[in-house]
Write a protein that holds these residues in place. Structure first.
Motif, PDB file in Angstrom:
ATOM      1  N   THR A   1       0.839  -1.188   0.000  1.00 60.70           N
ATOM      2  CA  THR A   1       0.000   0.000   0.000  1.00 60.70           C
ATOM      3  C   THR A   1       0.880   1.245   0.000  1.00 60.70           C
ATOM      4  OG1 THR A   1      -0.078   0.156   2.413  1.00 60.70           O
ATOM      5  CG2 THR A   1      -1.722  -1.245   1.350  1.00 60.70           C
ATOM      6  N   SER A   2       0.248   2.380  -0.145  1.00 61.52           N
ATOM      7  CA  SER A   2       0.992   3.643  -0.181  1.00 61.52           C
ATOM      8  C   SER A   2       1.244   4.205   1.212  1.00 61.52           C
ATOM      9  CB  SER A   2       0.218   4.678  -1.006  1.00 61.52           C
ATOM     10  OG  SER A   2      -1.071   4.889  -0.455  1.00 61.52           O
ATOM     11  N   ARG A   3       0.697   3.558   2.230  1.00 56.71           N
ATOM     12  CA  ARG A   3       0.876   4.059   3.587  1.00 56.71           C
ATOM     13  C   ARG A   3       2.329   3.920   4.038  1.00 56.71           C
ATOM     14  NH1 ARG A   3      -3.557   4.556   7.162  1.00 56.71           N
ATOM     15  NH2 ARG A   3      -5.575   4.054   6.244  1.00 56.71           N
ATOM     16  N   LEU A   4       2.756   4.857   4.864  1.00 57.87           N
ATOM     17  CA  LEU A   4       4.076   4.743   5.464  1.00 57.87           C
ATOM     18  C   LEU A   4       4.085   3.595   6.458  1.00 57.87           C
ATOM     19  CD1 LEU A   4       4.913   8.513   6.140  1.00 57.87           C
ATOM     20  CD2 LEU A   4       5.895   7.038   4.366  1.00 57.87           C
ATOM     21  N   PRO A   5       5.241   2.954   6.679  1.00 60.51           N
ATOM     22  CA  PRO A   5       5.296   1.832   7.622  1.00 60.51           C
ATOM     23  C   PRO A   5       4.870   2.257   9.031  1.00 60.51           C
ATOM     24  CG  PRO A   5       7.285   1.914   6.278  1.00 60.51           C
ATOM     25  CD  PRO A   5       6.539   3.178   6.013  1.00 60.51           C
ATOM     26  N   LEU A   6       4.302   1.312   9.736  1.00 58.39           N
ATOM     27  CA  LEU A   6       3.916   1.512  11.123  1.00 58.39           C
ATOM     28  C   LEU A   6       5.127   1.283  12.020  1.00 58.39           C
ATOM     29  CD1 LEU A   6       1.463   1.816  13.182  1.00 58.39           C
ATOM     30  CD2 LEU A   6       1.472  -0.687  13.247  1.00 58.39           C
ATOM     31  N   LYS A   7       5.296   2.143  13.016  1.00 54.92           N
ATOM     32  CA  LYS A   7       6.414   2.005  13.945  1.00 54.92           C
ATOM     33  C   LYS A   7       5.870   1.602  15.311  1.00 54.92           C
ATOM     34  CE  LYS A   7       9.632   5.077  11.585  1.00 54.92           C
ATOM     35  NZ  LYS A   7      10.523   6.250  11.703  1.00 54.92           N
ATOM     36  N   ALA A   8       6.239   0.389  15.738  1.00 53.19           N
ATOM     37  CA  ALA A   8       5.694  -0.186  16.969  1.00 53.19           C
ATOM     38  C   ALA A   8       6.801  -0.488  17.966  1.00 53.19           C
ATOM     39  CB  ALA A   8       4.919  -1.467  16.655  1.00 53.19           C
ATOM     40  N   MET A   9       6.512  -0.212  19.238  1.00 51.14           N
ATOM     41  CA  MET A   9       7.381  -0.600  20.344  1.00 51.14           C
ATOM     42  C   MET A   9       6.688  -1.729  21.099  1.00 51.14           C
ATOM     43  SD  MET A   9       8.595   1.767  23.572  1.00 51.14           S
ATOM     44  CE  MET A   9       9.431   1.066  24.998  1.00 51.14           C
ATOM     45  N   ILE A  10       7.411  -2.816  21.373  1.00 54.62           N
ATOM     46  CA  ILE A  10       6.825  -3.967  22.049  1.00 54.62           C
ATOM     47  C   ILE A  10       7.646  -4.278  23.295  1.00 54.62           C
ATOM     48  CG2 ILE A  10       6.053  -6.345  21.803  1.00 54.62           C
ATOM     49  CD1 ILE A  10       6.011  -5.995  18.816  1.00 54.62           C
ATOM     50  N   MET A  11       6.956  -4.465  24.423  1.00 55.65           N
ATOM     51  CA  MET A  11       7.612  -4.740  25.693  1.00 55.65           C
ATOM     52  C   MET A  11       6.752  -5.722  26.482  1.00 55.65           C
ATOM     53  SD  MET A  11       6.812  -0.963  27.276  1.00 55.65           S
ATOM     54  CE  MET A  11       6.818  -1.384  29.022  1.00 55.65           C
ATOM     55  N   SER A  12       7.312  -6.285  27.550  1.00 54.21           N
ATOM     56  CA  SER A  12       6.569  -7.299  28.287  1.00 54.21           C
ATOM     57  C   SER A  12       7.033  -7.390  29.736  1.00 54.21           C
ATOM     58  CB  SER A  12       6.734  -8.668  27.611  1.00 54.21           C
ATOM     59  OG  SER A  12       5.904  -9.651  28.201  1.00 54.21           O
ATOM     60  N   ASP A  13       6.162  -7.937  30.571  1.00 57.82           N
ATOM     61  CA  ASP A  13       6.495  -8.332  31.938  1.00 57.82           C
ATOM     62  C   ASP A  13       7.093  -7.199  32.776  1.00 57.82           C
ATOM     63  OD1 ASP A  13       6.191 -11.517  32.150  1.00 57.82           O
ATOM     64  OD2 ASP A  13       6.846 -11.000  30.131  1.00 57.82           O
ATOM     65  N   THR A  14       6.306  -6.152  32.966  1.00 55.98           N
ATOM     66  CA  THR A  14       6.759  -5.048  33.815  1.00 55.98           C
ATOM     67  C   THR A  14       6.672  -5.405  35.303  1.00 55.98           C
ATOM     68  OG1 THR A  14       4.543  -4.093  33.697  1.00 55.98           O
ATOM     69  CG2 THR A  14       6.177  -3.278  32.122  1.00 55.98           C
ATOM     70  N   HIS A  15       5.727  -6.254  35.681  1.00 54.13           N
ATOM     71  CA  HIS A  15       5.636  -6.794  37.038  1.00 54.13           C
ATOM     72  C   HIS A  15       5.733  -5.722  38.131  1.00 54.13           C
ATOM     73  CE1 HIS A  15       5.567 -11.192  36.554  1.00 54.13           C
ATOM     74  NE2 HIS A  15       6.226 -10.984  35.442  1.00 54.13           N
ATOM     75  N   LEU A  16       4.837  -4.747  38.106  1.00 55.87           N
ATOM     76  CA  LEU A  16       4.803  -3.783  39.204  1.00 55.87           C
ATOM     77  C   LEU A  16       4.553  -4.535  40.507  1.00 55.87           C
ATOM     78  CD1 LEU A  16       4.410  -1.908  36.704  1.00 55.87           C
ATOM     79  CD2 LEU A  16       2.913  -0.522  38.137  1.00 55.87           C
ATOM     80  N   LEU A  17       5.383  -4.273  41.496  1.00 55.09           N
ATOM     81  CA  LEU A  17       5.328  -5.039  42.732  1.00 55.09           C
ATOM     82  C   LEU A  17       4.104  -4.677  43.566  1.00 55.09           C
ATOM     83  CD1 LEU A  17       9.094  -4.980  43.730  1.00 55.09           C
ATOM     84  CD2 LEU A  17       7.795  -6.860  42.703  1.00 55.09           C
ATOM     85  N   GLY A  18       3.642  -5.666  44.347  1.00 57.64           N
ATOM     86  CA  GLY A  18       2.476  -5.478  45.190  1.00 57.64           C
ATOM     87  C   GLY A  18       2.834  -5.397  46.659  1.00 57.64           C
TER      88      GLY A  18
END
Length: 384
Positions: free
Chosen positions: A54-71
């Protein structure tokens, strides 16, 4: 007066050195390390020639996981303060430097979400919103992890619904972003039994698979399948996002400084605990036919190719509590091409060493003879 002046000068020098050490380790080091990363560039030689670009510009994605905010149960207050500050500075620095269009968090936002009260859950949500604040130009999509609601056998309906409601999560969900298709799954809902959550997930997955088949039919034949109605859209192979990795026997073939430690690499994975079951993985691959997969859960990085050559990236934890070398991914995505770049956060070992070495230098400077910073005490003879 000269004696008082020189003492004040020494004190100000020491305070300036301490402040500089703190500013470097708590602010500047994040920029210095993350500036070494960059958005990956698409390689035309890797493009899927069966898909019309397509003519759209590429999508720029940031992916992260498991932040585990402490309880409140298992997290010491200083540990929580330290880890959350590190993650906040890392995320905000990455946001400033890279400005991703979309951010995916692959579950386990909270460490004790599976058993915390509604009051503590609201406190979790408030802290997460503060740490990972972003503008409306940075779209964020949240997935659910086992620490957010529990493993399959311990999930309570009210805890499942409160997480779904808070972050607009579904057991199986499809979104389209700039002609790219993303399918996100609740990994704990693919146990293979007849529980309500699992049946809902399978029904949703079947609907998504049918919608993709309709889009593919239109793409291949130029007309709509009569059974599809008017739900067609530009087809491209979807990108699969989930908390558990797909089925694999172990991390034995995983590499990188953020991969599993050598003494853990050959530990066998337990299906439905460390990864999806083989049956669930094969069914999802067969129905969705993803072009790439992103997962978390293990806290260790891994790049793995399945038997059909579908690539899968398992992300390391974003928290220093679980990884001394946390990382995340920057992904550049067009409808027929993609490129992935792993970015490391500052090593906690390096930060600790910097503090130790800096402290030694400051202490050494203090205890050295005063002539090293320009102060000479009056001689005994002159004082008489």
């Amino acid at each position: 007066m000269a004696v008082i002046f020189m003492h004040k000068r020494a004190i100000w020098i020491v305070l300036a050195a301490i402040l500089s050490l703190f500013v470097y380790n708590e602010f500047l080091v994040y920029y210095i390390v993350l500036l070494q990363c960059h958005w990956p560039q698409l390689d035309d030689g890797r493009a899927d020639l069966d898909i019309t670009p397509t003519s759209r510009l590429p999508l720029k994605a940031m992916i992260m996981s498991d932040t585990h905010l402490l309880g409140s149960r298992e997290g010491h207050w200083f540990d929580r303060l330290r880890r959350e500050w590190q993650m906040e500075r890392s995320f905000q620095t990455a946001l400033t430097l890279f400005n991703p269009e979309v951010i995916f968090v692959l579950g386990d936002l909270f460490d004790e979400g599976k058993w915390c009260s509604d009051r503590e859950f609201k406190y979790y949500v408030k802290r997460f919103s503060k740490m990972f604040r972003h503008s409306s130009h940075n779209d964020m999509h949240i997935l659910v992890g086992n620490h957010d609601i529990g493993f399959h056998s311990m999930i309570e309906d009210d805890k499942l619904k409160r997480f779904y409601r808070t972050y607009s999560v579904e057991s199986a969900k499809m979104v389209r972003l700039k002609d790219n298709i993303f399918v996100s799954l609740n990994s704990m809902a693919f146990e293979g039994d007849r529980c309500d959550m699992c049946q809902e997930a399978m029904q949703s997955l079947n609907i998504i698979a049918g919608t993709l088949d309709c889009a593919k039919f239109y793409f291949q034949h130029g007309n709509e399948d009569p059974s599809c109605g008017d739900t067609t859209f530009p087809y491209t192979r979807p990108i699969l996002l989930q908390h558990f990795p797909m089925y694999r026997t172990s991390d034995s073939n995983c590499t990188g400084i953020d991969s599993a430690p050598p003494d853990m690499k050959n530990d066998p994975f337990m299906p439905k605990w460390d990864c999806l079951s083989k049956e669930a993985s094969e069914k999802i691959l067969r129905q969705i036919k993803p072009r790439m997969i992103f997962a978390g859960h293990t806290h260790n990085f891994c790049y793995h190719e399945h038997v059909d050559h579908t690539p899968e990236w398992t992300l390391a934890s974003f928290s220093w509590r679980y990884k001394s070398t946390p990382s995340f991914l920057l992904v550049t995505i067009s409808n027929n091409n993609q490129a992935v770049k792993k970015c490391y956060l500052p090593s906690e070992v390096t930060v600790v060493y910097t503090y130790v070495i800096g402290a030694i230098i400051i202490i050494a400077w203090i205890v050295l003879p005063k002539k090293f910073y320009g102060y000479r005490p009056p001689s005994v003879e002159k004082s008489r």
